[in-house]
Design a protein around this motif. Sequence first.
Motif, PDB file in Angstrom:
ATOM      1  N   TYR A 156       0.865  -1.177   0.000  1.00  0.00           N
ATOM      2  CA  TYR A 156       0.000   0.000   0.000  1.00  0.00           C
ATOM      3  C   TYR A 156       0.904   1.230   0.000  1.00  0.00           C
ATOM      4  CZ  TYR A 156      -3.994  -2.910   1.260  1.00  0.00           C
ATOM      5  OH  TYR A 156      -4.993  -3.849   1.258  1.00  0.00           O
ATOM      6  N   VAL A 157       0.522   2.241  -0.765  1.00  0.00           N
ATOM      7  CA  VAL A 157       1.271   3.492  -0.791  1.00  0.00           C
ATOM      8  C   VAL A 157       0.432   4.538  -0.082  1.00  0.00           C
ATOM      9  CG1 VAL A 157       2.325   5.256  -2.246  1.00  0.00           C
ATOM     10  CG2 VAL A 157       2.310   2.861  -3.002  1.00  0.00           C
ATOM     11  N   LEU A 158       1.013   5.097   0.972  1.00  0.00           N
ATOM     12  CA  LEU A 158       0.296   6.061   1.792  1.00  0.00           C
ATOM     13  C   LEU A 158       0.791   7.463   1.441  1.00  0.00           C
ATOM     14  CD1 LEU A 158      -1.737   5.797   4.093  1.00  0.00           C
ATOM     15  CD2 LEU A 158       0.148   5.660   5.686  1.00  0.00           C
ATOM     16  N   GLU A 159      -0.143   8.363   1.167  1.00  0.00           N
ATOM     17  CA  GLU A 159       0.240   9.756   0.892  1.00  0.00           C
ATOM     18  C   GLU A 159      -0.679  10.662   1.686  1.00  0.00           C
ATOM     19  OE1 GLU A 159       0.426  10.149  -3.413  1.00  0.00           O
ATOM     20  OE2 GLU A 159       2.242   8.920  -3.494  1.00  0.00           O
ATOM     21  N   THR A 160      -0.083  11.496   2.537  1.00  0.00           N
ATOM     22  CA  THR A 160      -0.807  12.416   3.424  1.00  0.00           C
ATOM     23  C   THR A 160      -2.106  11.839   4.006  1.00  0.00           C
ATOM     24  OG1 THR A 160      -1.788  13.548   1.507  1.00  0.00           O
ATOM     25  CG2 THR A 160       0.181  14.550   2.488  1.00  0.00           C
ATOM     26  N   GLY A 161      -1.938  10.723   4.679  1.00  0.00           N
ATOM     27  CA  GLY A 161      -3.046  10.172   5.458  1.00  0.00           C
ATOM     28  C   GLY A 161      -4.080   9.383   4.691  1.00  0.00           C
ATOM     29  N   THR A 162      -3.847   9.147   3.387  1.00  0.00           N
ATOM     30  CA  THR A 162      -4.789   8.301   2.638  1.00  0.00           C
ATOM     31  C   THR A 162      -4.014   7.299   1.769  1.00  0.00           C
ATOM     32  OG1 THR A 162      -4.882   9.884   0.828  1.00  0.00           O
ATOM     33  CG2 THR A 162      -6.627  10.062   2.455  1.00  0.00           C
TER      34      THR A 162
END
Length: 238
Positions: free
Chosen positions: A209-215
């Motif tokens: 999973y790639v997480l970017e600024t909380g999503t």
Amino acid sequence: MASTMLRLEGVRAGYGPVEALKGIDLEVREGELVTLIGANGAGKTSTLKAISGVLRASAGRITFDGADIHRLKPAQILKLGIAHCPEGRRVFPYMTVRENLEMGAFTRSDSTAVRADLDRVFGMFPILRERLAQVAGTLSGGEQQMLAIGRALMSRPRLVLFDEPSLGLAPTIVERVFRIVAEIRAQGTTVLMVEQNAHLALRIADRGYVLETGTIALDGAAGALARDEHVRRAYLGG
Ligand code: ATP
């Protein structure tokens, strides 16, 4: 396909006015090795903390084997079979190696099985047997990481959460730590691992999973993510 062990649905969490997680959906199936990658501050550590109950989710749902766990206390979540190996090798520095490992088993009363698990940890990390009486704070960084991993295994978890196990370690030790994480999974323990080293993480993981600024910005099979244009540019250095 293996059954879902851990599921996060719309999980939000933060620190006062700072919302670190803005609705996380994620799942880990029995037997998988899943990695969570992303830039500094994206919310990776917060996601693991929300799962282990250290950070309370303000909205959404977290289930383990189908049962809600997001309102449970960290010790209860540990007892259900989720161990958290935190960032920065947080061993108890003034305790010996033996005492640190025993702390990992504090929820258990089955002393014979605990001894068997100590032997399993020594099999994985022979250096810890040699250093049993040494105060943990005087171990090298690599040894402390091995102790932190060993301590997490002492609760005999079904799912281990690893937070940046390779952080700050020499390259040869980094390779070793990744091999050990893969071995833990091969021995039947499910793994969710947060990593800055996306390259190595995607090499040993099944899915990511790639997480970017909380999503969650992206997810998929580890091989597909490693080939993804955006992932390559942002996290794999081209
Ligand atoms: P890193 O790789 O740098 O550890 P991360 O992806 O693990 O980053 P988190 O540590 O989960 O990210 O942080 C997510 C957001 O929450 C960041 O904006 C961070 O500044 C904020 N944050 C984290 N811990 C705290 C805290 N104790 N108090 C206030 N804000 C926090």
